[in-house]
Design an enzyme around this catalytic site. Structure first.
Site, PDB file in Angstrom:
ATOM      1  N   TYR A  10       0.841  -1.203   0.000  1.00 21.57           N
ATOM      2  CA  TYR A  10       0.000   0.000   0.000  1.00 21.57           C
ATOM      3  C   TYR A  10       0.869   1.244   0.000  1.00 21.57           C
ATOM      4  O   TYR A  10       2.064   1.196   0.246  1.00 21.57           O
ATOM      5  CB  TYR A  10      -0.938   0.000   1.211  1.00 21.57           C
ATOM      6  CG  TYR A  10      -0.285   0.411   2.512  1.00 21.57           C
ATOM      7  CD1 TYR A  10      -0.463   1.695   3.019  1.00 21.57           C
ATOM      8  CD2 TYR A  10       0.524  -0.476   3.223  1.00 21.57           C
ATOM      9  CE1 TYR A  10       0.137   2.086   4.213  1.00 21.57           C
ATOM     10  CE2 TYR A  10       1.128  -0.093   4.414  1.00 21.57           C
ATOM     11  CZ  TYR A  10       0.932   1.183   4.906  1.00 21.57           C
ATOM     12  OH  TYR A  10       1.538   1.567   6.071  1.00 21.57           O
TER      13      TYR A  10
ATOM     14  N   ARG B  35      -7.802 -20.342  -0.210  1.00 24.01           N
ATOM     15  CA  ARG B  35      -6.780 -20.165   0.823  1.00 24.01           C
ATOM     16  C   ARG B  35      -5.690 -21.225   0.728  1.00 24.01           C
ATOM     17  O   ARG B  35      -5.943 -22.424   0.814  1.00 24.01           O
ATOM     18  CB  ARG B  35      -7.426 -20.203   2.211  1.00 24.01           C
ATOM     19  CG  ARG B  35      -6.424 -19.997   3.339  1.00 24.01           C
ATOM     20  CD  ARG B  35      -7.104 -20.013   4.707  1.00 24.01           C
ATOM     21  NE  ARG B  35      -6.110 -20.083   5.760  1.00 24.01           N
ATOM     22  CZ  ARG B  35      -5.458 -19.035   6.265  1.00 24.01           C
ATOM     23  NH1 ARG B  35      -5.715 -17.824   5.818  1.00 24.01           N
ATOM     24  NH2 ARG B  35      -4.563 -19.184   7.225  1.00 24.01           N
TER      25      ARG B  35
ATOM     26  N   LYS C 212       6.679  -1.810   2.101  1.00 23.95           N
ATOM     27  CA  LYS C 212       5.459  -1.205   2.639  1.00 23.95           C
ATOM     28  C   LYS C 212       4.299  -2.179   2.435  1.00 23.95           C
ATOM     29  O   LYS C 212       3.450  -2.013   1.553  1.00 23.95           O
ATOM     30  CB  LYS C 212       5.176   0.150   1.992  1.00 23.95           C
ATOM     31  CG  LYS C 212       4.227   1.032   2.821  1.00 23.95           C
ATOM     32  CD  LYS C 212       4.228   2.457   2.299  1.00 23.95           C
ATOM     33  CE  LYS C 212       3.249   3.343   3.046  1.00 23.95           C
ATOM     34  NZ  LYS C 212       3.648   3.571   4.456  1.00 23.95           N
TER      35      LYS C 212
ATOM     36  N   GLU D  10      12.659   3.316  14.125  1.00 27.01           N
ATOM     37  CA  GLU D  10      11.714   4.330  13.648  1.00 27.01           C
ATOM     38  C   GLU D  10      10.474   4.331  14.519  1.00 27.01           C
ATOM     39  O   GLU D  10      10.330   3.517  15.418  1.00 27.01           O
ATOM     40  CB  GLU D  10      11.339   4.064  12.189  1.00 27.01           C
ATOM     41  CG  GLU D  10      10.681   2.711  11.956  1.00 27.01           C
ATOM     42  CD  GLU D  10      10.427   2.412  10.492  1.00 27.01           C
ATOM     43  OE1 GLU D  10      10.439   3.359   9.680  1.00 27.01           O
ATOM     44  OE2 GLU D  10      10.193   1.240  10.157  1.00 27.01           O
TER      45      GLU D  10
ATOM     46  N   LEU E 246      11.336   1.730   7.102  1.00 23.90           N
ATOM     47  CA  LEU E 246      10.735   2.135   5.840  1.00 23.90           C
ATOM     48  C   LEU E 246      11.375   3.458   5.439  1.00 23.90           C
ATOM     49  O   LEU E 246      11.417   4.391   6.246  1.00 23.90           O
ATOM     50  CB  LEU E 246       9.221   2.321   5.989  1.00 23.90           C
ATOM     51  CG  LEU E 246       8.491   2.717   4.707  1.00 23.90           C
ATOM     52  CD1 LEU E 246       8.457   1.561   3.727  1.00 23.90           C
ATOM     53  CD2 LEU E 246       7.086   3.201   5.018  1.00 23.90           C
TER      54      LEU E 246
END
Length: 285
Positions: A32, A99, A146, A178, A202
Site C-alpha cells: 500500500y 486459501r 510497505k 523508527e 521504511l
C-alpha cells in the site's frame, strides 16, 4: 457519490466489495501507499509510486499498470472527488484465490483499490510538539517493504495511545529504528542523525524530502544508527511522515527533550518543507 478506483477504473464506492478469499484480507499479502494531496495536487507522487513498485518487486507481485498509469488514475480520482486537502490510500493485493499459503498457481489477477479522504492541514502539533514513548521493535526484518502486515506497528501505536502519547519510538536491543507510523531523527551537536535506509526501516518519502532539503540548505546530516541513550539526550527529536510532515517531539518516556520546545533546526526544516509543498503544489499554511 464518492468515487474510488477498482482495478484501474473509477467506480462508485458502493461497488467496492472485499472477497473473503482475497489474499490481502486473509494473509496481509499485499502492499500500500498513502499520498498527500495539497491544493488538489499530489505531493511527491512519483516517489511514492516508485516505492510501491519496489515493494511489489520485493514480494514478487505483478502489477498490471505502470507507475505513470497509476499516477494518472490517482489524479483522475482526486479530480472526480474534488479533493483539495487530504490523502489517497491505495492498496494492491495478490488477488482472490482459495486459501493456500503458497502463491496461487496458476496466478490470479491482483486486486487494486484506491480511495481519497479529506484531511485538513493542521499546524497545532507542529507548533507545540508531541510526546512519545519508547518500545521494543518486534516487527519482521523487511520493514523496507510497505506491506499490509502492520500488526507490530499497531501494537506499538496502541502502547503510545494508552500512555497518552502521539508516537511510539521503536528500538532493537537499544538501537533506535523508527516510529510506529513515522521516521524519527535526532539533532546532536548541531547535526541531524537518522537511521540509514536499510531493511530495518521504511524509507519514508517525507524522510527523503527532509534529506534533500538538508543537502540543499547546508544542514549537516549523518545517516547512521543511534541508541536510545542518544535519543534521550538529544538536543532535538523530530518525526517525519506523509500526514505529519516534520513534527517535533518534546518529551519521551516522561523525559523532556532539550528545553521542552520545538528546536531551531526542526523549525527550520518545517519552514523548508512548507516551501517545498508550495513549490510543488502552490499552497502554504
Amino acid at each position: 457519490m464518492e468515487k474510488m478506483i477498482l482495478n484501474g477504473k473509477l467506480v462508485a464506492q458502493t461497488e467496492i466489495k472485499v472477497d473473503f478469499e482475497d489474499r490481502g484480507y486473509q494473509f496481509g499479502d499485499g502492499i500500500y501507499e498513502v499520498i498527500r494531496v495539497y491544493n488538489g495536487q499530489l505531493f511527491t507522487a512519483e516517489e511514492h509510486l516508485k516505492r510501491l513498485m519496489d515493494s511489489a518487486k520485493h514480494i514478487f507481485l505483478s502489477v498490471p499498470y505502470s507507475a505513470s498509469e497509476i499516477n494518472e488514475q490517482l489524479q483522475e480520482l482526486v479530480k472526480a472527488n474534488s479533493l483539495e486537502s487530504g490523502i489517497i490510500y491505495l492498496q494492491i493485493t495478490r488477488g482472490v484465490s482459495p486459501r493456500n499459503h503458497a502463491f496461487p498457481n496458476p496466478s490470479v489477477d491482483c486486486m487494486y483499490i484506491a480511495k481519497t479522504k479529506a484531511v485538513p492541514r493542521s499546524t497545532a502539533n507542529a507548533d507545540t510538539g508531541v510526546n512519545a514513548i519508547t518500545t521494543e521493535d518486534i516487527r519482521w526484518l523487511r520493514c523496507d517493504i510497505k506491506s499490509l502486515n502492520l500488526l507490530g506497528n499497531i501494537l506499538a501505536k496502541q502502547k503510545a495511545a494508552e500512555a497518552g502519547c502521539f508516537e511510539a519510538i521503536q528500538h532493537r536491543d537499544g538501537t533506535v529504528t523508527e516510529g510506529s507510523s513515522s521516521n524519527v531523527s535526532i539533532v546532536s551537536g548541531g547535526k541531524i542523525i537518522t537511521h540509514p535506509a536499510n531493511n530495518l526501516i521504511l524509507n519514508g518519502i517525507s524522510r527523503q524530502v527532509m534529506l534533500h532539503l538538508c543537502a540543499s540548505n547546508d544542514i549537516p546530516v549523518e545517516e547512521r544508527e543511534f541508541t536510545v541513550d542518544e535519543l534521550m539526550n538529544a538536543e532535538e527529536v523530530f518525526l517525519t511522515g506523509t500526514t505529519i510532515e516534520v513534527l517535533p517531539i518534546i518529551k519521551i518516556d516522561g523525559t523532556v527533550i532539550g528545553d521542552g520546545q520545538p528546536g531551531q533546526i526542526t523549525q527550520k526544516l518545517q519552514e523548508l518543507f512548507s516551501n517545498e509543498v508550495e513549490r510543488q503544489c502552490g499552497v502554504r499554511n
